[in-house]
Design a protein around this motif. Structure first.
Motif, short mmCIF file in Angstrom:
data_model
loop_
_atom_site.label_atom_id
_atom_site.label_comp_id
_atom_site.label_asym_id
_atom_site.label_seq_id
_atom_site.Cartn_x
_atom_site.Cartn_y
_atom_site.Cartn_z
N THR A 2 -66.54 17.82 8.87
CA THR A 2 -66.40 19.25 8.58
C THR A 2 -66.96 20.13 9.70
OG1 THR A 2 -68.46 19.18 7.30
CG2 THR A 2 -66.39 18.96 6.08
N ASP A 42 -60.09 24.25 -4.42
CA ASP A 42 -61.46 23.92 -4.81
C ASP A 42 -62.17 23.04 -3.78
OD1 ASP A 42 -60.13 21.52 -5.20
OD2 ASP A 42 -60.66 21.32 -7.31
N ARG A 43 -61.45 22.70 -2.68
CA ARG A 43 -62.06 21.91 -1.61
C ARG A 43 -62.02 22.67 -0.28
NH1 ARG A 43 -59.17 16.21 -1.73
NH2 ARG A 43 -60.82 15.73 -0.21
N ARG A 44 -61.70 23.94 -0.32
CA ARG A 44 -61.51 24.71 0.91
C ARG A 44 -62.76 25.46 1.35
NH1 ARG A 44 -56.39 24.94 2.85
NH2 ARG A 44 -57.17 26.51 4.31
N TRP A 50 -61.94 20.79 8.16
CA TRP A 50 -61.52 20.21 6.88
C TRP A 50 -62.39 19.00 6.53
CZ3 TRP A 50 -55.71 20.04 5.29
CH2 TRP A 50 -55.19 21.34 5.29
N THR A 70 -61.30 16.35 5.00
CA THR A 70 -60.47 15.16 4.89
C THR A 70 -59.24 15.28 5.77
OG1 THR A 70 -59.52 13.62 3.25
CG2 THR A 70 -59.02 15.95 2.97
#
Length: 262
Positions: free
Chosen positions: A48, A224-226, A250, A252
């Motif tokens: 990340t 919800d993963r941003r 990101w 992933t």
């Protein structure tokens, strides 16, 4: 590439195979260009802190170029785990951009520093810096030439040995210019390009600049993963119809299947 696919599938972080955002079949947009939705096959962790600017497989190695002034790197990643195997900082605090492998070398662009950097692939030693006119965004190898994007609606061609510019082509979709072309991936005579600040990837015929397919990657990284993530930016061809897609910061990278026409 059986070995590469095995590595990607081996990660304990992978999601179940055949998780699908939507069917992968092409459907025409109102202008007639086929629009694809990626079929998600697996996930690989992604750093990340990596402001991804270039993303490319070479055999079973995965290379990444990252950006931001003073933080830019060239990296080799473990394609199964996303771990950084080795890295080197971009010199002089320059803002790194797209990368591509050329035999025993790796070319890396800089954004507004006016140079392309040539690295030794085996040692990550700096070989030279070459002057470039204009900005550097994305980079890929198309046979005996390199293809560069510069944030405009043009793809620029370069000699892979000298990095001298040899020509360019304007990119259009349904007759309209397509600008802000970002990270690039050359595959079988076509150029795939992220469109900056969008969830679209366009496939371009570099012979005439015409977009002949579009990938709609909306929702690839769920809302919800941003948290903390930036834009979609990273296309690495994994062989056949499979690609590894990621973005700046990101958490992933997604192994997906794309099945474009032609």
């Amino acid at each position: 590439m059986p070995v590469r696919r095995a590595l990607l599938r081996a990660t304990g972080q992978a999601i179940a195979l055949a998780a699908v955002l939507c069917g992968c079949a092409a459907a025409p947009d109102p202008g007639g260009v086929p629009v694809l939705r990626p079929e998600v096959l697996a996930e690989v962790p992604h750093d990340t802190a990596a402001f991804t600017q270039g993303f490319e497989f070479d055999g079973d190695a995965l290379y990444e170029g990252t950006g931001l002034a003073g933080l830019s790197q060239l990296r080799e990643l473990d394609p199964a785990t996303g771990d950084v195997r080795r890295s080197v900082p971009v010199p002089d605090g320059m803002f790194g951009e797209g990368i591509t492998v050329v035999d025993d070398r790796i070319w890396q662009l800089t954004w507004r520093d006016g140079v392309a950097i040539e690295w030794d692939k085996a040692t990550f030693a700096l070989r030279r810096e070459v002057a470039v006119d204009g900005e550097g965004w994305g980079l890929c190898r198309d046979g005996d030439r390199l293809v560069r994007s510069d944030g405009t609606d043009r793809l620029r061609f370069h000699d892979p040995a000298t990095f001298a510019e040899t020509g360019s082509v304007a990119v259009t979709r349904d007759g309209a210019p397509v600008d802000e072309l970002n990270e690039l991936e050359c595959v079988d005579g076509r150029v795939w390009a992220n469109v900056w600040q969008s969830d679209e990837i366009v496939r371009i015929d570099p012979a005439d600049g015409v977009v002949d397919a579009v990938v709609d990657a909306t929702g690839l990284l769920p809302d919800d993963r941003r948290d903390g993530a930036d834009v979609l930016n990273g296309i690495a061809h994994a062989g056949g119809d499979e690609y590894l897609l990621t973005g700046k910061l990101w958490p992933t990278a997604f192994r997906v299947r794309l099945d474009p026409p032609g």
